[in-house]
Design a protein around this motif. Structure first.
Motif, PDB file in Angstrom:
ATOM      1  N   ASN A  40      -5.703  -4.056  -4.828  1.00 16.31           N
ATOM      2  CA  ASN A  40      -5.095  -4.123  -3.500  1.00 16.31           C
ATOM      3  C   ASN A  40      -6.038  -3.455  -2.506  1.00 16.31           C
ATOM      4  O   ASN A  40      -6.194  -2.233  -2.502  1.00 16.31           O
ATOM      5  N   GLY A  66      -0.056  -7.592   6.034  1.00 15.48           N
ATOM      6  CA  GLY A  66       1.179  -7.758   5.281  1.00 15.48           C
ATOM      7  C   GLY A  66       1.588  -9.215   5.182  1.00 15.48           C
ATOM      8  O   GLY A  66       1.989  -9.684   4.114  1.00 15.48           O
ATOM      9  N   THR A  69      -0.666 -11.045   2.734  1.00 12.43           N
ATOM     10  CA  THR A  69      -0.318 -10.713   1.341  1.00 12.43           C
ATOM     11  C   THR A  69       0.937 -11.459   0.900  1.00 12.43           C
ATOM     12  O   THR A  69       0.981 -12.030  -0.194  1.00 12.43           O
ATOM     13  N   ASP A  70       1.955 -11.448   1.759  1.00  9.92           N
ATOM     14  CA  ASP A  70       3.223 -12.087   1.383  1.00  9.92           C
ATOM     15  C   ASP A  70       3.097 -13.602   1.302  1.00  9.92           C
ATOM     16  O   ASP A  70       3.819 -14.236   0.530  1.00  9.92           O
ATOM     17  N   ASN A  75       6.659 -12.423  -2.816  1.00  9.75           N
ATOM     18  CA  ASN A  75       7.362 -11.427  -1.997  1.00  9.75           C
ATOM     19  C   ASN A  75       8.147 -12.106  -0.877  1.00  9.75           C
ATOM     20  O   ASN A  75       7.667 -13.100  -0.321  1.00  9.75           O
ATOM     21  N   SER A  80       5.594  -6.503   3.082  1.00  9.52           N
ATOM     22  CA  SER A  80       4.384  -5.680   2.929  1.00  9.52           C
ATOM     23  C   SER A  80       3.941  -5.033   4.242  1.00  9.52           C
ATOM     24  O   SER A  80       3.056  -4.182   4.238  1.00  9.52           O
ATOM     25  N   VAL A 117       1.976   2.648  -1.003  1.00  7.70           N
ATOM     26  CA  VAL A 117       2.257   1.292  -0.487  1.00  7.70           C
ATOM     27  C   VAL A 117       3.043   0.427  -1.489  1.00  7.70           C
ATOM     28  O   VAL A 117       4.086  -0.131  -1.126  1.00  7.70           O
ATOM     29  N   PRO A 118       2.608   0.323  -2.778  1.00 12.76           N
ATOM     30  CA  PRO A 118       3.402  -0.506  -3.694  1.00 12.76           C
ATOM     31  C   PRO A 118       4.812   0.032  -3.931  1.00 12.76           C
ATOM     32  O   PRO A 118       5.754  -0.742  -4.037  1.00 12.76           O
ATOM     33  N   THR A 121       6.904  -0.830  -0.937  1.00 10.87           N
ATOM     34  CA  THR A 121       7.151  -2.283  -0.926  1.00 10.87           C
ATOM     35  C   THR A 121       8.238  -2.640  -1.938  1.00 10.87           C
ATOM     36  O   THR A 121       9.161  -3.403  -1.634  1.00 10.87           O
TER      37      THR A 121
ATOM     38  N   ALA B 122       0.855  -9.673  -5.748  1.00 10.92           N
ATOM     39  CA  ALA B 122       1.637  -8.494  -6.152  1.00 10.92           C
ATOM     40  C   ALA B 122       1.726  -8.436  -7.676  1.00 10.92           C
ATOM     41  O   ALA B 122       1.700  -9.468  -8.344  1.00 10.92           O
TER      42      ALA B 122
END
Lengths: 188, 268
Positions: A40, A66, A69-70, A75, A80, A117-118, A121, B122
């Motif tokens: 990440n 964010g 990433t999503d 997610n 994020s 962060v994780p 989230t 993720a």
């Protein structure tokens, strides 16, 4: 106009790096197969942004990073963004108390950011009522994510400082020597 | 004391997050597809780079190795042709018997090959993305497999790409059958506390289940998503759970998803 471009060069560079970083996170299998978890890159970038830029850039990086990433994940859209923003603002708030020029300090801050962060989230995802794979095996993955994030933070400073140095010209420093103010001494 | 600028940025982002969380599912999928579309040039570039590397590797392979590979492929092709003939004969016989019994006719499944272009960013989901979308006829809920067996089903589909929800993800449950005992169960998710990403839990087996390590697990066809008879994996161990009310087993998946580069999507 030129000044605005120069001021925004670092922001643009950070957003571009975040875009490429998220792409590598999704498409580059080697670190995932080696470590068992994807790298990440956003928390190390956020640490850099929190130390080197202002709130606007931090918000942009959290928002766009964010969403990037999503978009490439299962997610829910938007989860994020908030953890990245919270971590970025917290570091930015206390940036003057952190010895940011030392590599070990960067490593520690990157480690904490990559660990937080994780977790944040996951907390948001669970609050939204979604079931995830996070169980006891996730603790190991979380440790790996935090450590790799910590190691990547000084590296990202080195790379981004170097790139920013080329993009943004350093200000002209006037020497303090002035010949009209030179004190001429005699023998006594 | 937080500065006003901090508060404003937090408020704006919270508002944006609230709006995104409360979007209708279809709208959220479209926005995701739109943002994901920005990455398509990079995925295309990566695929082109991979092709160049593969062709470079192919160019360096000696003629002797190629000839040996060709001979092996021809021999394998012969064997497969004979097996296909046997299979077709069995299929015809099956259809005749179905007609005699008055059972519904089964239509064969078609296959489309796809390339894996990305994996989930993720660590708490098991999904990947392939380069087939609605323009190729893909829709949500189609089985996805590799040579070794079933790997999952299609999820959200965009014009050019599709998400594949892999076995082990909480959103992919598979009704299965242990071939040797005929017992049925459901593959639920990843096994807890293990580092092997190929181990998944098989639940809802009967209390007095006689499953043993090494027995093979296939799709049962129940549930309507996956056709019956697709290989899934093999039993690793079993244990009694719920104060002896039912049995749970661990299954090692036949396909290693981490090394998968190409998959096949089954179309009814």
């Amino acid at each position: 106009m030129k000044e605005i471009l120069i001021n925004n060069a670092l922001t643009f560079l950070l957003l571009l790096t975040a875009f490429v970083g998220v792409f590598l996170q999704a498409a580059w299998d080697f670190p995932r197969n080696l470590l068992g978890v994807p790298l990440n890159l956003l928390p190390p970038l956020m640490v850099f942004a929190a130390f080197r830029t202002g709130v606007t850039t931090i918000s942009l990086l959290a928002g766009l990073g964010g969403l990037f990433t999503d978009a490439l994940s299962a997610n829910p859209l938007g989860v994020s963004m908030l953890p990245l923003l919270w971590v970025g603002l917290a570091i930015h708030h206390w940036r003057e108390l952190i010895l940011q020029e030392f590599a070990y300090a960067r490593f520690i801050v990157g480690l904490i950011a990559s660990a937080a962060v994780p977790l944040l989230t996951l907390m948001i995802i669970m609050t939204l009522g979604k079931r995830t794979l996070a169980g006891w095996a996730f603790v190991w993955q979380w440790v790996i994510m935090a450590l790799t994030g910590g190691l990547l933070t000084p590296l990202s400073f080195w790379l981004l400082d170097g790139a920013a140095g080329r993009l943004v010209p350093s200000p002209v420093i006037r020497p303090s020597f002035r010949p009209d103010r030179e004190i001429k001494r005699g023998r006594y | 004391m937080l500065k006003q600028q901090h508060l404003v940025s937090v408020a704006v982002m919270l508002l944006l997050a609230m709006v995104l969380f409360n979007l209708p599912e279809q709208v959220a999928i479209r926005i995701k597809a739109g943002i994901g579309g920005l990455f398509l040039p990079l995925f295309g570039l990566a695929a082109a780079g991979q092709t160049v590397v593969d062709s470079g590797v192919s160019a360096t392979v000696s003629r002797r190795v190629l000839l040996r590979e060709l001979a092996n492929t021809r021999a394998e092709n012969q064997q497969l042709a004979v097996r296909a003939m046997q299979g077709e004969e069995a299929l015809r016989e099956n259809e005749r018997l179905r007609q005699l019994l008055g059972w519904q006719k089964q239509s064969p499944w078609n296959i489309k090959l796809a390339r894996v272009i990305a994996r989930d960013t993720a660590a708490w989901w098991r999904t990947l993305r392939i380069d087939l979308g609605t323009r190729d006829g893909v829709r949500s809920g189609l089985p996805v497999l590799v040579r070794e067996g079933l790997i999952g089903k299609t999820g959200d589909v965009t014009l050019t790409t599709s998400e594949v929800i892999l076995i082990g993800d909480p959103n992919c449950r598979v009704a299965v059958l242990v071939r040797e005992t005929g017992e049925m169960g459901v593959l639920l998710g990843m096994s807890e506390g293990v580092f092997d990403h190929r181990l998944v839990d098989l639940s809802h087996l009967p209390r007095n289940s006689s499953v043993k390590p090494g027995q093979t697990v296939y799709t049962s066809g129940l549930g309507g998503v996956f056709p019956a008879g697709l290989p899934v994996g093999a039993i690793v161990d079993s244990r009694s759970v719920g104060y002896g009310l039912y049995t749970e087993a661990r299954v090692r998946l036949a396909a290693d998803i981490s090394k998968t580069r190409e998959v096949a999507v089954l179309f009814p």
